[in-house]
Design an enzyme around this catalytic site. Structure first.
Site, PDB file in Angstrom:
ATOM      1  N   HIS A  91     -11.271  -2.601   3.588  1.00 54.63           N
ATOM      2  CA  HIS A  91     -11.173  -2.183   4.989  1.00 54.63           C
ATOM      3  C   HIS A  91     -11.895  -0.867   5.264  1.00 54.63           C
ATOM      4  O   HIS A  91     -11.946  -0.432   6.406  1.00 54.63           O
ATOM      5  CB  HIS A  91      -9.696  -2.059   5.370  1.00 54.63           C
ATOM      6  CG  HIS A  91      -9.038  -0.956   4.617  1.00 54.63           C
ATOM      7  ND1 HIS A  91      -8.812  -1.018   3.234  1.00 54.63           N
ATOM      8  CD2 HIS A  91      -8.594   0.265   5.000  1.00 54.63           C
ATOM      9  CE1 HIS A  91      -8.262   0.107   2.852  1.00 54.63           C
ATOM     10  NE2 HIS A  91      -8.119   0.898   3.889  1.00 54.63           N
ATOM     11  N   ASP A  92     -12.415  -0.218   4.220  1.00 54.58           N
ATOM     12  CA  ASP A  92     -13.165   1.029   4.403  1.00 54.58           C
ATOM     13  C   ASP A  92     -14.665   0.832   4.213  1.00 54.58           C
ATOM     14  O   ASP A  92     -15.421   1.806   4.223  1.00 54.58           O
ATOM     15  CB  ASP A  92     -12.699   2.083   3.383  1.00 54.58           C
ATOM     16  CG  ASP A  92     -11.279   2.543   3.636  1.00 54.58           C
ATOM     17  OD1 ASP A  92     -10.840   2.495   4.792  1.00 54.58           O
ATOM     18  OD2 ASP A  92     -10.613   2.943   2.660  1.00 54.58           O
ATOM     19  N   GLU A 135      -6.451   4.191  -5.705  1.00 54.88           N
ATOM     20  CA  GLU A 135      -7.725   4.498  -5.062  1.00 54.88           C
ATOM     21  C   GLU A 135      -8.121   5.900  -5.499  1.00 54.88           C
ATOM     22  O   GLU A 135      -7.357   6.840  -5.314  1.00 54.88           O
ATOM     23  CB  GLU A 135      -7.572   4.422  -3.540  1.00 54.88           C
ATOM     24  CG  GLU A 135      -8.903   4.510  -2.837  1.00 54.88           C
ATOM     25  CD  GLU A 135      -8.784   4.964  -1.398  1.00 54.88           C
ATOM     26  OE1 GLU A 135      -9.656   4.608  -0.599  1.00 54.88           O
ATOM     27  OE2 GLU A 135      -7.823   5.684  -1.058  1.00 54.88           O
ATOM     28  N   ASP A 160       0.854  -1.188   0.000  1.00 54.06           N
ATOM     29  CA  ASP A 160       0.000   0.000   0.000  1.00 54.06           C
ATOM     30  C   ASP A 160       0.893   1.242   0.000  1.00 54.06           C
ATOM     31  O   ASP A 160       1.709   1.427   0.905  1.00 54.06           O
ATOM     32  CB  ASP A 160      -0.885  -0.034   1.257  1.00 54.06           C
ATOM     33  CG  ASP A 160      -2.263   0.544   1.017  1.00 54.06           C
ATOM     34  OD1 ASP A 160      -2.343   1.635   0.437  1.00 54.06           O
ATOM     35  OD2 ASP A 160      -3.256  -0.102   1.422  1.00 54.06           O
ATOM     36  N   ASP A 184      -2.995   4.708  -2.239  1.00 52.47           N
ATOM     37  CA  ASP A 184      -3.978   5.360  -1.378  1.00 52.47           C
ATOM     38  C   ASP A 184      -4.355   6.754  -1.898  1.00 52.47           C
ATOM     39  O   ASP A 184      -3.463   7.557  -2.203  1.00 52.47           O
ATOM     40  CB  ASP A 184      -3.367   5.476   0.023  1.00 52.47           C
ATOM     41  CG  ASP A 184      -4.384   5.850   1.068  1.00 52.47           C
ATOM     42  OD1 ASP A 184      -5.308   5.068   1.302  1.00 52.47           O
ATOM     43  OD2 ASP A 184      -4.253   6.947   1.656  1.00 52.47           O
TER      44      ASP A 184
HETATM   45  C1  NOJ Z   1      -8.005   5.548   2.140  1.00 52.97           C
HETATM   46  C2  NOJ Z   1      -7.723   4.389   3.026  1.00 52.97           C
HETATM   47  O1  NOJ Z   1      -8.227   3.230   2.449  1.00 52.97           O
HETATM   48  C3  NOJ Z   1      -8.347   4.729   4.353  1.00 52.97           C
HETATM   49  O2  NOJ Z   1      -8.387   3.624   5.215  1.00 52.97           O
HETATM   50  C4  NOJ Z   1      -7.604   5.895   4.936  1.00 52.97           C
HETATM   51  O3  NOJ Z   1      -8.240   6.327   6.114  1.00 52.97           O
HETATM   52  C5  NOJ Z   1      -7.537   7.070   3.964  1.00 52.97           C
HETATM   53  N1  NOJ Z   1      -7.298   6.681   2.614  1.00 52.97           N
HETATM   54  C6  NOJ Z   1      -6.442   8.012   4.368  1.00 52.97           C
HETATM   55  O4  NOJ Z   1      -5.198   7.423   4.129  1.00 52.97           O
END
Ligand code: NOJ
Length: 568
Positions: free
Chosen positions: A331-332, A255, A97, A199
């Site tokens: 995970h989000d 992302e 990541d 990210d």
């Molecule tokens: C996206 C990540 O997937 C998330 O978990 C994180 O809080 C934010 N970006 C900030 O890095």
């Protein structure tokens, strides 16, 4: 093989919740190594590890203080190298990541940067003077609520943080910053990393005018168009590609919140030499009221028609012009069966049905740890949540502004907080689900005795074996990688069905995403109306490639959450 990522299936590991090997209650790299044979059995090709680097863990490792050092509780740099080697021995690649929109405020660069305006690292971050009245430089908000600016007395200036105040945004306009990033990428790739999940990569370039968002009544800070897709974004990614990515046989997935399929084409059209694919949020946002001050906690009922519309749009627009990253969970995000399906009576059928529609599409599918055994959302007391996003939102929206009631907030947290996906992995029915012999860093989901890997491996009809079969199909059937996509029954509120076709064959992928028994006629007629050559005779014995119920033909009604893929 060139473009090996196109027929790969990626498995995401959230390391702190995957497997603890030393009893400290916190997952670690040796724990991941223990489970490589399990992943091999599932058949996945690539592991994506959420961040494992040194970090104060303000946002669970998405706040990195040293990119070249593994966080102590996860293990050592040697463990990471051993993990590369052991995964590679099993034919599994490892993607790391890359969190470089921001660092931790404890990173050495920031510690120096905050000291003065004229040091070596002063311009590594985004520093601005206050407005004449002393307030923040503009009205940009943090994704974790409140202002995106934090005042720093040492410099008498504000720094920008799109996430927590412990996650200052890097200044990508500074050539030295970009070079540092490319160096750290090479550092891990030379040790064996097979690529990067990037990210919030769409946020790295900022509008240099730092304009205010237009004001709306009852609102102080805003997030939106200035938070992503800035003017130099694609230039930066192309530079990164040229400097680093093009020199390795690697896989990349960015992302990209706020991206449309048109933006995705820019990122993923191979001719542009940027990234292989991006994660969209468009389908994840269909159950949220757009523009509400309560942000993701402002819920709107799920609409299957809307989900199909969005996913189809991405399928159509990237076909031949880019590539999709297919996901329902990470995970989000909460667990998809709890969010949009049924996690009780039809838990297994429902998990298989969502998996069928996702893995039947064109793109690279992602499986998030626990998704393959049908893990569910957890319902905790509000003070038991760990996630900074929940804690900040509670303070801001419930306590400070009262824009949402505690009751509605709790309901929203149960429905879609990120912590739903972060409870420890359920390996067996022993204490703490076999995740740790110590005390887990975060509460277990109390359904671990019923839902766990041991149970799934013992049941030939489990979600695990269904996923295994889906993954095998992706490896064996080029149609799933290359075939065209054609949605049918677009307006049907319960059935998700589409055709995939190449010059030589056509498949029907269909799922009843409801608890009702539905006559099959509409589906059969819809296929007959397409140019598949199918004459509507539901008696004919098509070749069922996978299904989650016993079925031989297309006469019988669709049972609750029934799903299948058939070759026509
Ligand atoms: C996206 C990540 O997937 C998330 O978990 C994180 O809080 C934010 N970006 C900030 O890095």
């Amino acid at each position: 093989m060139k473009d090996w990522w196109k027929n790969s299936v990626v498995y995401q590991i959230y390391p702190r919740s995957f497997k603890d090997s030393n009893g400290d209650g916190f997952g670690d790299l040796p724990g991941v190594m223990e489970k490589l044979d399990y992943l091999k059995e599932l058949g996945i090709d690539v592991i994506w590890l959420s961040p494992v680097f040194d970090s104060p863990q303000d946002d669970n490792g998405y706040d990195i203080s040293d990119y070249r050092k593994i966080y102590e509780r996860f293990g050592t740099n040697e463990d990471m190298e051993q993990l590369f080697a052991e995964a590679h021995q099993r034919g599994i690649k490892v993607v790391l990541d890359l969190v470089v929109n921001h660092t931790s405020d404890e990173h050495a660069w920031f510690v120096e940067s905050r000291k003065s305006k004229d040091g070596e690292y002063s311009d590594y971050y985004i520093w601005k003077d206050a407005k004449p009245d002393g307030s923040e430089p503009n009205n940009w908000g943090s994704s974790f609520c409140g202002s995106a600016w934090e005042y720093c007395p040492e410099r008498d200036q504000y720094y920008l943080h799109f996430y927590s105040r412990k996650q200052p945004d890097l200044n990508w306009e500074n050539d030295k910053v970009r070079k540092e990033i490319y160096d750290l990428m090479r550092f891990w790739m030379d040790k064996g990393a097979d690529g990067w999940r990037m990210d919030v990569i769409a946020s790295i370039s900022k509008d240099q005018g730092y304009p205010d968002y237009p004001e709306e009544p009852g609102r102080k800070y805003y997030t939106g168009k200035y938070h992503s897709n800035g003017p130099r974004l694609h230039e930066f990614i192309q530079e990164m590609n040229q400097e680093v990515l093009s020199r390795y046989d690697c896989m990349t997935v960015g992302e990209a919140p706020g991206s449309t399929p048109e933006v995705a084409q820019l990122f993923t059209d191979p001719a542009r030499k940027e990234l292989n694919m991006i994660f969209t949020f468009e389908h994840m946002n269909i159950d949220r009221i757009p523009g509400s001050v309560n942000r993701k906690w402002a819920l709107k009922p799920f609409s299957l028609v809307e989900l199909k519309r969005v996913m189809t749009d991405w399928q159509m627009k990237l076909s031949g012009r880019g590539w999709n990253a297919l996901y329902f969970e990470n995970h989000d995000q909460p667990r998809v069966i709890s969010r949009w399906g049924n996690d009780t009576v039809y838990r297994k059928e429902c998990a298989k049905a969502f998996a069928t529609v996702l893995h039947g599409m064109q793109g690279t599918p992602y499986v998030y740890q626990g998704e393959e055994i049908g893990m569910t959302n957890a319902h905790f007391e509000l003070d038991e949540y760990e996630d900074i996003e929940v804690r900040n939102a509670y303070q801001e929206l419930v306590v400070k502004t009262g824009s949402i009631s505690e009751e509605d907030f709790r309901a929203a947290v149960w429905y879609k907080s990120r912590d739903n996906g972060r409870t420890p992995m359920q390996w067996d029915d022993s204490e703490h689900g076999g995740f740790t012999t110590g005390t887990p860093w975060f509460k277990m989901n109390d359904r671990y005795k019923e839902i766990n890997v041991k149970e799934a491996l013992a049941d030939p009809d489990s979600c695990f074996y269904y996923y295994k079969k889906l993954i095998q199909l992706r490896h064996e059937e080029p149609l799933l990688t290359e075939g065209n996509y054609h949605l049918i029954l677009a307006e049907d509120e319960k059935i998700f069905a589409y055709l995939r076709s190449t010059e030589t064959e056509t498949w029907l992928v269909a799922a009843n995403l409801s608890e009702e028994v539905i006559p099959i006629d509409a589906l059969v007629n819809a296929v007959a109306e397409t140019e598949t050559g199918f004459d509507g005779n539901a008696d004919c014995r098509w070749e069922f490639m996978i299904s989650n119920y016993e079925r031989q033909n297309l006469k019988q009604a669709l049972r609750p959450y029934e799903a299948f893929m058939v070759r026509i």
